[in-house]
Design an enzyme around this catalytic site. Structure first.
Site, PDB file in Angstrom:
ATOM      1  N   THR A 121       0.865  -1.188   0.000  1.00 30.33           N
ATOM      2  CA  THR A 121       0.000   0.000   0.000  1.00 30.33           C
ATOM      3  C   THR A 121       0.897   1.232   0.000  1.00 30.33           C
ATOM      4  O   THR A 121       1.670   1.431   0.935  1.00 30.33           O
ATOM      5  CB  THR A 121      -0.900  -0.013   1.246  1.00 30.33           C
ATOM      6  N   ASN A 217      -9.618   1.313   2.039  1.00 31.75           N
ATOM      7  CA  ASN A 217      -9.350   1.298   3.482  1.00 31.75           C
ATOM      8  C   ASN A 217      -9.902   2.551   4.167  1.00 31.75           C
ATOM      9  O   ASN A 217     -10.382   2.487   5.299  1.00 31.75           O
ATOM     10  CB  ASN A 217      -7.848   1.142   3.746  1.00 31.75           C
ATOM     11  N   LEU A 259     -20.160  -2.269  10.543  1.00 32.08           N
ATOM     12  CA  LEU A 259     -20.892  -1.371  11.441  1.00 32.08           C
ATOM     13  C   LEU A 259     -20.821  -1.928  12.860  1.00 32.08           C
ATOM     14  O   LEU A 259     -21.766  -1.788  13.627  1.00 32.08           O
ATOM     15  CB  LEU A 259     -22.347  -1.222  10.990  1.00 32.08           C
ATOM     16  N   ALA A 261     -19.832  -1.400  16.253  1.00 28.05           N
ATOM     17  CA  ALA A 261     -19.355  -0.355  17.177  1.00 28.05           C
ATOM     18  C   ALA A 261     -18.604  -1.023  18.328  1.00 28.05           C
ATOM     19  O   ALA A 261     -18.948  -2.123  18.741  1.00 28.05           O
ATOM     20  CB  ALA A 261     -20.532   0.443  17.710  1.00 28.05           C
ATOM     21  N   GLY A 262     -17.583  -0.359  18.822  1.00 27.71           N
ATOM     22  CA  GLY A 262     -16.818  -0.932  19.924  1.00 27.71           C
ATOM     23  C   GLY A 262     -15.616  -0.077  20.231  1.00 27.71           C
ATOM     24  O   GLY A 262     -15.703   1.159  20.182  1.00 27.71           O
ATOM     25  N   GLY A 266      -7.923  -0.950  14.588  1.00 25.36           N
ATOM     26  CA  GLY A 266      -6.477  -0.901  14.789  1.00 25.36           C
ATOM     27  C   GLY A 266      -5.823  -1.710  13.693  1.00 25.36           C
ATOM     28  O   GLY A 266      -6.387  -1.870  12.615  1.00 25.36           O
ATOM     29  N   CYS A 269      -2.908  -1.648   9.124  1.00 24.63           N
ATOM     30  CA  CYS A 269      -3.361  -1.078   7.847  1.00 24.63           C
ATOM     31  C   CYS A 269      -4.244   0.152   8.012  1.00 24.63           C
ATOM     32  O   CYS A 269      -3.830   1.258   7.673  1.00 24.63           O
ATOM     33  CB  CYS A 269      -4.090  -2.147   7.043  1.00 24.63           C
ATOM     34  N   LYS A 332      -7.531  -7.789  16.207  1.00 24.91           N
ATOM     35  CA  LYS A 332      -8.826  -8.406  15.886  1.00 24.91           C
ATOM     36  C   LYS A 332      -8.668  -9.903  16.075  1.00 24.91           C
ATOM     37  O   LYS A 332      -7.539 -10.396  16.176  1.00 24.91           O
ATOM     38  CB  LYS A 332      -9.248  -8.059  14.463  1.00 24.91           C
TER      39      LYS A 332
HETATM   40  C1  UGA Z   1      -7.900  -4.223   6.305  1.00 23.30           C
HETATM   41  C2  UGA Z   1      -8.916  -4.286   5.154  1.00 23.30           C
HETATM   42  O1  UGA Z   1     -10.152  -4.803   5.644  1.00 23.30           O
HETATM   43  C3  UGA Z   1      -8.395  -5.182   4.030  1.00 23.30           C
HETATM   44  O2  UGA Z   1      -9.304  -5.179   2.951  1.00 23.30           O
HETATM   45  C4  UGA Z   1      -7.034  -4.638   3.582  1.00 23.30           C
HETATM   46  O3  UGA Z   1      -6.474  -5.444   2.554  1.00 23.30           O
HETATM   47  C5  UGA Z   1      -6.086  -4.619   4.764  1.00 23.30           C
HETATM   48  O4  UGA Z   1      -6.634  -3.785   5.800  1.00 23.30           O
HETATM   49  C6  UGA Z   1      -4.767  -4.073   4.306  1.00 23.30           C
HETATM   50  O5  UGA Z   1      -4.690  -2.894   3.981  1.00 23.30           O
HETATM   51  O6  UGA Z   1      -3.810  -4.848   4.161  1.00 23.30           O
HETATM   52  P1  UGA Z   1      -7.270  -5.866   8.321  1.00 23.30           P
HETATM   53  O7  UGA Z   1      -6.354  -4.780   8.792  1.00 23.30           O
HETATM   54  O8  UGA Z   1      -6.775  -7.277   8.261  1.00 23.30           O
HETATM   55  O9  UGA Z   1      -7.784  -5.533   6.825  1.00 23.30           O
HETATM   56  O10 UGA Z   1      -8.508  -5.861   9.282  1.00 23.30           O
HETATM   57  P2  UGA Z   1     -10.071  -5.476   9.219  1.00 23.30           P
HETATM   58  O11 UGA Z   1     -10.857  -6.726   9.176  1.00 23.30           O
HETATM   59  O12 UGA Z   1     -10.328  -4.451   8.183  1.00 23.30           O
HETATM   60  O13 UGA Z   1     -10.248  -4.829  10.659  1.00 23.30           O
HETATM   61  C7  UGA Z   1      -9.569  -3.621  10.981  1.00 23.30           C
HETATM   62  C8  UGA Z   1      -9.943  -3.167  12.359  1.00 23.30           C
HETATM   63  O14 UGA Z   1     -11.279  -2.682  12.372  1.00 23.30           O
HETATM   64  C9  UGA Z   1      -9.860  -4.220  13.457  1.00 23.30           C
HETATM   65  O15 UGA Z   1      -9.258  -3.652  14.591  1.00 23.30           O
HETATM   66  C10 UGA Z   1     -11.313  -4.568  13.715  1.00 23.30           C
HETATM   67  O16 UGA Z   1     -11.533  -5.018  15.028  1.00 23.30           O
HETATM   68  C11 UGA Z   1     -11.982  -3.231  13.469  1.00 23.30           C
HETATM   69  N1  UGA Z   1     -13.415  -3.326  13.109  1.00 23.30           N
HETATM   70  C12 UGA Z   1     -13.801  -3.997  12.003  1.00 23.30           C
HETATM   71  C13 UGA Z   1     -14.354  -2.683  13.915  1.00 23.30           C
HETATM   72  O17 UGA Z   1     -14.020  -2.049  14.937  1.00 23.30           O
HETATM   73  N2  UGA Z   1     -15.673  -2.768  13.569  1.00 23.30           N
HETATM   74  C14 UGA Z   1     -16.092  -3.435  12.467  1.00 23.30           C
HETATM   75  O18 UGA Z   1     -17.316  -3.447  12.214  1.00 23.30           O
HETATM   76  C15 UGA Z   1     -15.140  -4.066  11.668  1.00 23.30           C
END
Ligand code: UGA
Length: 444
Positions: A121, A217, A259, A261-262, A266, A269, A332
């Site tokens: 990225t 993102n 969506l 909430a919490g 983090g 990415c 996560k």
């Molecule tokens: C994210 C993107 O979802 C990917 O598509 C992307 O390829 C990746 O970054 C990257 O740039 O490499 P990732 O960092 O693995 O993926 O994790 P996510 O599933 O996006 O979650 C990110 C954070 O958001 C976590 O801390 C998760 O707990 C939080 N989250 C997610 C929430 O607080 N609420 C939600 O509804 C969803």
């Protein structure tokens, strides 16, 4: 066709194994000898479901090799650049040092007509800058100079294998003109198996491809911060953000995903990508277009403040001397990644307020300890809960969702709980005698 993958983190290692599983000969290169030794031995250097099995399977075929020597990738037709682009120290911009180190190391080994496909990225404009660097260093026939394409990656940690083999879409940004058409054709061959399954491959110009990734993102981060902003309003009004998210999520234009909430987002990415995107917009003179991302970041960090306040509240006003059980430390579930983890940040802040923090996580404890050695880490869930004055569920691993409120109440000193991910059945926990708080759902 022979492929190389430069950088063997979550992205590169999984990409190398996935492409080898499709029958390509792949060499994965990294400057970290320890990491390469582990991969050679068939052992994953990080926790990622399904990756161990995939690695074992492809290592047995002989299609995949690992090396610390760039000379070993000299006969590859396509080089995938998968190095990290962390946040620069003291700035919001991306630190591209690993990109440039890799490009410099690669140039002497590039053969005519080969392709460098960037997956990292990066700030928009990086592909063109790399092309300029290659043009400068290329001593062969200009007509056969290696080409630079941008092929962003959208994999989620925890689903990296599935997302690599079956992505929603494949984006390839190519240079203009006949060279670009040739590069697009090669990339179609690389992704022929995915295209045969109906996965769309979009060919674009390079700036669009670079932007697709950061825009995606930024959108995801904005969606999470939107619902977390609603959580703030719910907290002020007695409304319930989970029900609100369910209700708006039924609208197909909005959708329920992301969506949740919490305690907020983090990881390695979303946080650094929105900051780097804003910094790049500033350089381009369009900073106003992205000032909202600053607010997205602020909302996100306010959720961490709120979690600490709620914990303080639950124990009667001061965390000093209180035994605080933190459930989850990875950013996560299904990951051992603790980069910019909300859970670990909250745990550290409580520790700094004098709380006796005990952190449990099914996979991330070794990484946590390396990052924040002064916290106590406990591998046994029952032991971590034992004698707790307050329990904070901060990363929603399945084993925490499955906790029995009655049995858990017997382990702790006082049945007080913050569900920082809004995943527990609040009624069942309250019925078992818990002082129960969620995020944006005081009564739900
Ligand atoms: C994210 C993107 O979802 C990917 O598509 C992307 O390829 C990746 O970054 C990257 O740039 O490499 P990732 O960092 O693995 O993926 O994790 P996510 O599933 O996006 O979650 C990110 C954070 O958001 C976590 O801390 C998760 O707990 C939080 N989250 C997610 C929430 O607080 N609420 C939600 O509804 C969803």
């Amino acid at each position: 066709m022979k492929l190389s993958v430069i950088g063997t983190g979550y992205l590169g290692a999984v990409h190398a194994a996935a492409m080898a599983s499709l029958g390509f000969d792949v060499v994965g290169v990294d400057v970290d000898p320890g990491r390469i030794d582990r991969l050679r031995a068939g052992s994953a250097p990080f926790y990622e479901p399904e990756f161990d099995a995939l690695l074992a399977q492809v290592m047995a075929t002989g299609h995949l090799t690992w090396s610390v020597d760039y000379a070993d990738l000299a006969d590859a037709d396509v080089h995938f650049l998968c190095v990290g682009t962390p946040q620069r120290r003291g700035s919001h911009a991306a630190d591209l040092r690993y990109v440039w180190d890799a490009v410099e190391a690669l140039i002497p080994h590039l053969r005519p007509d080969s392709i460098l496909a960037g997956k990292s990225t990066v700030p928009v404009g990086t592909a063109e800058a790399i092309e300029g660097r290659i043009a400068h260093g290329w001593t062969g026939d200009a007509a056969h100079r290696p080409l630079v394409v941008w092929n962003p990656e959208f994999l989620r940690e925890g689903f990296a294998v599935e997302d690599t083999l079956r992505p929603d879409r494949i984006v390839v940004g190519v240079p203009a003109g006949p060279h670009g058409e040739r590069a697009a054709e090669v990339m179609r061959q690389v992704y022929a198996a995915q295209m045969a399954e109906g996965i769309p491959l979009l060919v674009t110009d390079r700036p669009t491809a670079e932007l697709v990734k950061v825009a995606a993102n930024a959108f995801l981060a904005t969606k999470i911060s939107f619902i977390n902003a609603m959580a703030e309003v719910c907290e002020a009004t007695g409304a319930d953000v989970v029900t609100l998210a369910d209700a708006i999520g039924y609208d197909a234009r909005i959708g329920r995903k992301f969506l949740g909430a919490g305690v907020g987002f983090g990881g390695g990415c979303l946080p650094k990508d929105i900051r780097a995107f804003s910094a790049r917009a500033g350089e381009l003179g369009v900073d106003q277009a992205l000032t909202f991302l600053r607010e997205v970041d602020d909302i996100n960090s306010r959720r961490r403040d709120r979690a600490v306040e709620t914990a303080r509240d639950l124990v009667g006003g001061s965390l000093r001397g209180q035994r605080v059980c933190v459930l989850g430390a990875a950013f996560k579930p299904n990951s051992d990644d603790v980069r910019d983890s909300p859970a670990l940040d909250i745990a550290a802040r409580i520790h700094n307020e004098g709380g006796q923090v005990v952190v449990h996580d099914p996979k991330a404890l070794a990484n946590d300890e390396a990052r924040f050695p002064s916290l106590r880490y406990e591998p046994e869930l029952r032991v971590s809960l034992g004698g707790a004055d307050v329990v904070l569920l901060l990363t929603e691993w399945q084993e925490y969702r499955d906790l029995d409120p009655v049995a858990t109440a017997d382990l702790v000193a006082a049945p007080r709980l913050l569900d920082g991910r809004n995943v527990l059945d609040s009624a069942a926990w309250r019925a078992a005698g818990w002082s129960f708080r969620g995020m944006g759902r005081e009564h739900g």
